[in-house]
Scaffold this motif. Sequence first.
Motif, PDB file in Angstrom:
ATOM      1  N   ILE A 123       0.974  -1.068  -0.163  1.00  0.00           N
ATOM      2  CA  ILE A 123       0.312  -0.032  -0.045  1.00  0.00           C
ATOM      3  C   ILE A 123       1.439   1.205   0.156  1.00  0.00           C
ATOM      4  O   ILE A 123       0.747   1.979  -0.436  1.00  0.00           O
ATOM      5  N   GLY A 124       1.968   1.429   0.494  1.00  0.00           N
ATOM      6  CA  GLY A 124       2.760   2.313   1.011  1.00  0.00           C
ATOM      7  C   GLY A 124       3.479   2.768  -0.337  1.00  0.00           C
ATOM      8  O   GLY A 124       3.459   3.906  -1.079  1.00  0.00           O
ATOM      9  N   GLY A 125       3.690   1.543  -0.940  1.00  0.00           N
ATOM     10  CA  GLY A 125       4.553   2.022  -2.406  1.00  0.00           C
ATOM     11  C   GLY A 125       3.057   1.960  -3.856  1.00  0.00           C
ATOM     12  O   GLY A 125       3.661   3.158  -4.402  1.00  0.00           O
ATOM     13  N   VAL A 126       2.167   2.000  -3.342  1.00  0.00           N
ATOM     14  CA  VAL A 126       1.620   2.477  -4.952  1.00  0.00           C
ATOM     15  C   VAL A 126       1.324   3.741  -4.004  1.00  0.00           C
ATOM     16  O   VAL A 126       1.284   4.739  -5.555  1.00  0.00           O
ATOM     17  N   LEU A 127       0.728   4.368  -2.833  1.00  0.00           N
ATOM     18  CA  LEU A 127       1.162   5.516  -2.851  1.00  0.00           C
ATOM     19  C   LEU A 127       2.059   6.695  -3.278  1.00  0.00           C
ATOM     20  O   LEU A 127       1.668   7.865  -4.028  1.00  0.00           O
ATOM     21  N   VAL A 128       3.265   6.154  -2.868  1.00  0.00           N
ATOM     22  CA  VAL A 128       4.367   6.885  -3.323  1.00  0.00           C
ATOM     23  C   VAL A 128       4.355   6.950  -4.943  1.00  0.00           C
ATOM     24  O   VAL A 128       3.993   7.874  -5.510  1.00  0.00           O
ATOM     25  N   ILE A 129       4.565   5.689  -5.900  1.00  0.00           N
ATOM     26  CA  ILE A 129       4.094   6.104  -7.251  1.00  0.00           C
ATOM     27  C   ILE A 129       2.553   6.493  -7.440  1.00  0.00           C
ATOM     28  O   ILE A 129       2.692   7.360  -8.396  1.00  0.00           O
ATOM     29  N   GLY A 130       1.976   6.588  -6.865  1.00  0.00           N
ATOM     30  CA  GLY A 130       0.561   7.322  -7.173  1.00  0.00           C
ATOM     31  C   GLY A 130       0.668   9.019  -6.677  1.00  0.00           C
ATOM     32  O   GLY A 130       0.617   9.538  -7.952  1.00  0.00           O
ATOM     33  N   LEU A 131       1.598   9.246  -6.068  1.00  0.00           N
ATOM     34  CA  LEU A 131       1.494  10.748  -5.401  1.00  0.00           C
ATOM     35  C   LEU A 131       2.909  11.289  -6.657  1.00  0.00           C
ATOM     36  O   LEU A 131       2.680  12.356  -7.876  1.00  0.00           O
ATOM     37  N   LEU A 132       3.831  10.603  -7.664  1.00  0.00           N
ATOM     38  CA  LEU A 132       4.902  10.600  -8.532  1.00  0.00           C
ATOM     39  C   LEU A 132       3.586  11.274 -10.186  1.00  0.00           C
ATOM     40  O   LEU A 132       3.958  11.966 -10.042  1.00  0.00           O
ATOM     41  N   VAL A 133       2.770  10.070 -10.309  1.00  0.00           N
ATOM     42  CA  VAL A 133       2.200   9.892 -11.232  1.00  0.00           C
ATOM     43  C   VAL A 133       1.502  11.265 -11.311  1.00  0.00           C
ATOM     44  O   VAL A 133       1.103  12.007 -12.276  1.00  0.00           O
ATOM     45  N   ASP A 134       0.474  11.385 -10.253  1.00  0.00           N
ATOM     46  CA  ASP A 134      -0.284  12.771 -10.016  1.00  0.00           C
ATOM     47  C   ASP A 134       0.884  13.716 -10.311  1.00  0.00           C
ATOM     48  O   ASP A 134       0.432  14.654 -10.961  1.00  0.00           O
ATOM     49  N   ALA A 135       1.387  13.902  -9.579  1.00  0.00           N
ATOM     50  CA  ALA A 135       2.507  15.369  -9.366  1.00  0.00           C
ATOM     51  C   ALA A 135       3.004  15.920 -10.867  1.00  0.00           C
ATOM     52  O   ALA A 135       2.544  16.624 -11.412  1.00  0.00           O
ATOM     53  N   LEU A 136       3.670  14.211 -11.229  1.00  0.00           N
ATOM     54  CA  LEU A 136       4.256  15.248 -12.901  1.00  0.00           C
ATOM     55  C   LEU A 136       3.140  15.232 -13.784  1.00  0.00           C
ATOM     56  O   LEU A 136       2.745  15.588 -14.579  1.00  0.00           O
ATOM     57  N   ALA A 137       2.109  14.424 -13.662  1.00  0.00           N
ATOM     58  CA  ALA A 137       1.125  14.415 -15.185  1.00  0.00           C
ATOM     59  C   ALA A 137      -0.175  15.238 -14.910  1.00  0.00           C
ATOM     60  O   ALA A 137      -0.599  15.930 -15.384  1.00  0.00           O
ATOM     61  N   VAL A 138      -0.666  16.087 -12.943  1.00  0.00           N
ATOM     62  CA  VAL A 138      -1.505  17.090 -13.476  1.00  0.00           C
ATOM     63  C   VAL A 138      -0.708  18.023 -12.448  1.00  0.00           C
ATOM     64  O   VAL A 138      -0.916  19.464 -13.066  1.00  0.00           O
ATOM     65  N   THR A 139      -0.150  18.073 -11.106  1.00  0.00           N
ATOM     66  CA  THR A 139       0.718  19.207 -10.717  1.00  0.00           C
ATOM     67  C   THR A 139       1.802  20.079 -12.122  1.00  0.00           C
ATOM     68  O   THR A 139       0.910  20.831 -11.918  1.00  0.00           O
ATOM     69  N   PHE A 140       1.997  19.178 -12.073  1.00  0.00           N
ATOM     70  CA  PHE A 140       3.036  19.961 -13.410  1.00  0.00           C
ATOM     71  C   PHE A 140       2.713  19.691 -15.065  1.00  0.00           C
ATOM     72  O   PHE A 140       3.860  19.878 -15.955  1.00  0.00           O
ATOM     73  N   ARG A 141       1.373  19.429 -15.067  1.00  0.00           N
ATOM     74  CA  ARG A 141       1.408  18.993 -16.649  1.00  0.00           C
ATOM     75  C   ARG A 141       2.134  18.136 -17.099  1.00  0.00           C
ATOM     76  O   ARG A 141       2.826  18.891 -18.142  1.00  0.00           O
ATOM     77  N   SER A 142       2.869  17.094 -17.466  1.00  0.00           N
ATOM     78  CA  SER A 142       3.873  16.637 -17.889  1.00  0.00           C
ATOM     79  C   SER A 142       3.535  15.311 -17.671  1.00  0.00           C
ATOM     80  O   SER A 142       3.733  14.615 -16.914  1.00  0.00           O
ATOM     81  N   ALA A 143       2.408  14.460 -18.383  1.00  0.00           N
ATOM     82  CA  ALA A 143       2.363  12.783 -18.269  1.00  0.00           C
ATOM     83  C   ALA A 143       3.253  11.817 -18.770  1.00  0.00           C
ATOM     84  O   ALA A 143       3.005  11.170 -18.355  1.00  0.00           O
ATOM     85  N   ALA A 144       3.627  12.430 -20.027  1.00  0.00           N
ATOM     86  CA  ALA A 144       4.432  11.399 -20.805  1.00  0.00           C
ATOM     87  C   ALA A 144       5.659  10.631 -19.379  1.00  0.00           C
ATOM     88  O   ALA A 144       5.658   9.382 -19.832  1.00  0.00           O
ATOM     89  N   PRO A 145       6.138  11.931 -18.537  1.00  0.00           N
ATOM     90  CA  PRO A 145       7.483  11.055 -17.352  1.00  0.00           C
ATOM     91  C   PRO A 145       6.579  10.473 -16.194  1.00  0.00           C
ATOM     92  O   PRO A 145       7.198   9.747 -16.125  1.00  0.00           O
ATOM     93  N   ALA A 146       5.425  11.237 -16.754  1.00  0.00           N
ATOM     94  CA  ALA A 146       4.577   9.839 -15.545  1.00  0.00           C
ATOM     95  C   ALA A 146       4.908   8.321 -15.883  1.00  0.00           C
ATOM     96  O   ALA A 146       4.237   7.426 -14.523  1.00  0.00           O
ATOM     97  N   GLY A 147       4.965   7.780 -17.100  1.00  0.00           N
ATOM     98  CA  GLY A 147       5.068   6.831 -17.284  1.00  0.00           C
ATOM     99  C   GLY A 147       6.733   5.495 -16.555  1.00  0.00           C
ATOM    100  O   GLY A 147       6.638   5.028 -16.880  1.00  0.00           O
ATOM    101  N   LEU A 148       7.408   6.478 -16.439  1.00  0.00           N
ATOM    102  CA  LEU A 148       8.277   5.924 -15.666  1.00  0.00           C
ATOM    103  C   LEU A 148       8.355   5.095 -14.500  1.00  0.00           C
ATOM    104  O   LEU A 148       8.282   4.453 -13.539  1.00  0.00           O
ATOM    105  N   PRO A 149       7.276   6.389 -13.232  1.00  0.00           N
ATOM    106  CA  PRO A 149       7.341   5.633 -11.903  1.00  0.00           C
ATOM    107  C   PRO A 149       6.013   4.158 -12.429  1.00  0.00           C
ATOM    108  O   PRO A 149       6.074   3.519 -11.082  1.00  0.00           O
TER     109      PRO A 149
END
Length: 844
Positions: A123-149
Amino acid sequence: MSGRLRLTVASWAATLLAACALLPLVEPPSWIVQAAFLLAVQSGVGALARRVPLARPLTVAVQALVALLLLTLVFAREHAFAGLLPGPDAFRFFAGLLDQGGTDVGRYAIPAPLSEGIRLMLIGGVLVIGLLVDALAVTFRSAAPAGLPLLALYSVAAGLSDGGADWLWFLLAAAGYLTLLLVEGRDRLSQWGRVFGGASQGSPGEPGGARAPVRTGRRIGVLAVGIALVAPLALPTMNGGLLDPAGSGVGPGSGGGGTISAVNPLVSLRDSLNVNEDRQVLSVRSESENVSDLYLRIVSLDDFDGTTWKPSKRSITTVPDGAFPTPAGLGPDIEREEIGTTISTADWYGQDWLPMPYPPSGVDIRGNWRYEPVGMTLVGDHGQDTRGLTYQVRSLDVRPTPEQLADAPAPPAALERDYTELPDSLPAVVSRTAREVTEGATNAYDRAVMLQEYFALSGGFEYDTEVDVGSGSEAIARFLRDKEGFCVHFSFAMASMARSLDIPARVAVGFAPGTPQANGTVAVGLRDAHAWPELYFEGVGWTRFEPTPTRGSVPAYTVPDTPESTLPDPARPSEAESSEPSAAPSESEGCSVRQQRLDGCASEAPLATLPTGGDGPKWYAVLAWALGGLAVLVLPLAPMLWRLRARSVRLGAHGRSEAGTAAHTLAVWDELTDTAWDVGISPDESLTPRKAAARIVRLGRLDPDAAASVHRVADAVEQVLYAPRPRPTAGLTDDVRRVAAGLSSGAGRGMRLRALLLPRSTVRVVWAVSARWGAPGGGAGRAGPGAAGPAGPRAARGGGGPAPPRAAGVAQARVAQALAAAGVTGRVRAGRLRARSRPGRCPG
């Protein structure tokens, strides 16, 4: 639904779909439901923070804080303040759970049981990955790098899974990522339409034109997924080895090819030795009369990189039919006897390697197994492991004499080169100690016996499973200095020192002799897990030595045949629990030898003992707990409390002077616009007070009485700002209350509840803090309930108010004087009302 909110949902879904690849690793898979809910809360907090709006780094920090609070609430609420706020005890508890999870991962085969440690890791790992994906794709509006996590999450799962439904998890993860890209990049995908789908049939504004990017994106997604699935078929395969239970390219129909990769089987050895309950792993029945010398070998470690020992990458073949080949180096003049052994494994014990006596001469076993000829070991193929097996092994009991070992010729050059290699990072103390210990020896056998005696008897070493294993090239040097450790330390050190003396050496891992039972079998438990060195002597082959004190049995060929020998009895059994009860009390399992020698052992229930230092809790501890509990109660209510205070200050700021009247009028207008904002009517900085009042009346659907009250307040504000001699207006406070009642009656129940508990206008506090930090000199004055947001100075510099310059200057001075007389400090400029209602800063 707004575009950013759609992107938030897509990020949540992409993370969850990639996390589905972890489902086959544990049983039951119910953790995914809890992970989905916590991830949704974390994503929702991010959406709210972006709607305020907060700065991007602050948004990510708020999400991380909420994730920590959620994990604390779920896993460590009994160790946290008020069950929510983590403290030192909670972090120590998290560290213990993660350590337990790592132990369980190394101990159990797939699918592992869903222990608390593994659940926290998932669960902690999923939350960390989800935080990275949300930050990259939504907060910083760059969805392509969100594929890395997302790729990292999928890769970890795919590398550990059994491979039965890898294609399904890949498709789910790929679908989530492609959906994320489609939501974020419609305009970018439309530029590819001519390549994959021809020219668009219409402009984006025409019917059918807006659907072209979606159709193109789907085609691109299908094409990309298809290439990813088909391309590996045309590429050279890379055999997965031990971490690939499917045994890629190593199946029964592969014709004997394939390799096994290096893997460290010592991950859970120390934990097996320290288990609270010595669970039985194997039941052994042997034809040998001396079961105290019956070691069960799993694998040999021959690759030493200076940090640890591990098995080299070896080719594997089909299991030989009938008798196995003669072990390397074993000559015909060495006495030997072939014995039969029947081994039964526990249903819960899943091991890829097959425990066997060494050297084996034949194996009768069912299932998919492969043979590694260098180490003479069997490894499972296509997910095969040892759970619940019963198999028979024929092995050789090799009995060399000390004279034969002492007279052994030099080993082959290639073997000596491979098995005496040492890394440059090995500390010099290892080889120096080896030369000092073996000084005076005339052959390799004498040096090997001296090394064994140094560790087992004369060197002052103590066996202790609770010492820190250590890491890096200094681990062996630390062990030689402290002289405390368990079998891993002793075997690693002796093998390294033997290699420094040009004696070919490797480390074997398996089980020491177990405990004989009344029915003639030998019970082998977790605490019998063991590691020992094997040294090579030409004409004898790989020969076992036992440097670990109080463990296993010393080989008979290493004990001098003299009465004054001080070496232990070679037939001593392994240290295991006897099946018969003992009259003496047993030692505490959790108390090390060193603790017994220094301070003794603590009570088995230390939490039940009464405190001896003081009469009770300290006053400052009680105060801290009380303040913490108060903060936990007040924090969720802080927006409502701030809003109530602001309303009380604004509507109660009366004054008889001209300045006091002006301050009261402006404060009343602030309260009116904030009340409208709380029910969803956001301010508009481009409007004058008169037009802003008309907008509030229209959007709020106010009745005639409330509408008249709004216009009276607006007229009073224009009088204060622009009239040379403003006339006072009475009853403004009642007008605002009448307007607030009208707005509340026109709003729904949910809107009224939000306006009470989470009013939108409280964002002014954040703006005031931002203005303080961003102002020259590090401050923007004190921010009271009616302080302007950070847009105030910007709008004031721009001017643009409806009043002429002279009137604006008069208004600015008058308002500043009025607020100063009312005791409200802050920056007040002409055009302040429009600056306070900056639409770019308003949620809604």
